[in-house]
Design an enzyme around this catalytic site. Sequence first.
Site, short mmCIF file in Angstrom:
data_model
loop_
_atom_site.label_atom_id
_atom_site.label_comp_id
_atom_site.label_asym_id
_atom_site.label_seq_id
_atom_site.Cartn_x
_atom_site.Cartn_y
_atom_site.Cartn_z
N ARG A 283 0.87 -1.23 0.06
CA ARG A 283 -0.13 0.14 0.05
C ARG A 283 0.91 1.33 0.09
O ARG A 283 2.07 1.33 0.59
CB ARG A 283 -0.89 0.11 1.10
CG ARG A 283 -0.40 0.10 2.47
CD ARG A 283 -1.48 0.35 3.68
NE ARG A 283 -2.02 -0.88 3.88
CZ ARG A 283 -3.22 -0.87 4.70
NH1 ARG A 283 -3.55 0.23 5.26
NH2 ARG A 283 -3.81 -2.03 4.67
N ASP B 207 0.56 5.49 0.72
CA ASP B 207 -0.25 6.62 1.52
C ASP B 207 -0.75 7.55 0.41
O ASP B 207 -0.14 7.74 -0.71
CB ASP B 207 0.64 7.10 2.57
CG ASP B 207 1.00 6.31 3.65
OD1 ASP B 207 0.25 5.41 3.86
OD2 ASP B 207 1.91 6.30 4.29
N TYR C 275 12.07 1.96 -3.66
CA TYR C 275 11.36 3.41 -3.71
C TYR C 275 12.45 4.56 -3.88
O TYR C 275 13.69 4.35 -3.60
CB TYR C 275 10.99 3.68 -2.11
CG TYR C 275 9.66 3.00 -1.89
CD1 TYR C 275 8.44 3.63 -2.12
CD2 TYR C 275 9.43 1.84 -1.22
CE1 TYR C 275 7.19 3.01 -1.85
CE2 TYR C 275 8.27 1.03 -0.90
CZ TYR C 275 7.36 1.77 -1.22
OH TYR C 275 5.89 1.32 -0.89
N ARG D 72 9.60 7.40 4.35
CA ARG D 72 9.43 9.06 4.51
C ARG D 72 9.78 9.21 5.86
O ARG D 72 10.23 10.48 6.11
CB ARG D 72 7.71 9.36 4.48
CG ARG D 72 7.12 9.34 2.90
CD ARG D 72 5.49 9.36 3.24
NE ARG D 72 5.33 10.79 3.54
CZ ARG D 72 4.23 10.90 4.05
NH1 ARG D 72 3.19 10.27 3.92
NH2 ARG D 72 3.65 12.17 4.54
#
Length: 252
Positions: free
Chosen positions: A49, A51, A108, A194
Amino acid sequence: MRYFIVFSYNGTDFHGSQTQPNGNTVQSEIEAAFATILREAVPLTFAGRTDAGVHAEKMVAHFDWYKELPDNLTGRLNNLLPPTIAISDLYPVKECAHARFDATARTYRYRITTRKDPFLYITHTRVASGLDFEAMNNAAQWLLGQQDFSSFCRAHTDAKTMICDVREARWVQENETEAYFVITANRFLRNMVRAIVGTLFEVGRHKITEDQFGEIIAAHDRKHAGHSAPAEGLSLVDIKYPANIVITRNRQ
């Protein structure tokens, strides 16, 4: 028959990737397109998932279908989907293949820019100049290996384990105004990238030292880490799977 579907999306206008009670999501858009074409609900299982506001250059999901799929399904899906979602591939896999659990690595990128640019603000986070990239890269070496990443995980997560195996973590300066952080691991916790980037910013601004970054990891407590970096700079760019789960590469 089970199928993998590969797609990308700009997450700016979505309330995350997976279906939620309130708010439009990437999953709800794709499932609605499937239902229109196939005349039945087709639940998708995502590889992970993201955000709200986070992007994906490569996301994978699986679904099951008991009939023959129509010709040019990828093209027909793309015609129905908004311009912020694009299907790139759809192919059959073994019945036991799982988009989430069979993934062996995920990568990422977090992109930043120091200049105001009307074409980058959606995919890059604007930061002040003067970040110490050498210090941030030295600190990032503390991330490598298999360890507990509780310090970079959102509170009250449903994860069964906080252990992740990070295989790559480094900053790359593309030019005088743009750079990105790339990180590859077998799995990631909620908000992990993050939170890592936000804490590395503190290293780059000399608010904490490289060794203190290592101590934050060892603390296993989110309260010790920095604020999470904004969502817009983050993109899921790759997911790896074992080659033997694919039945054929015939495109749909």
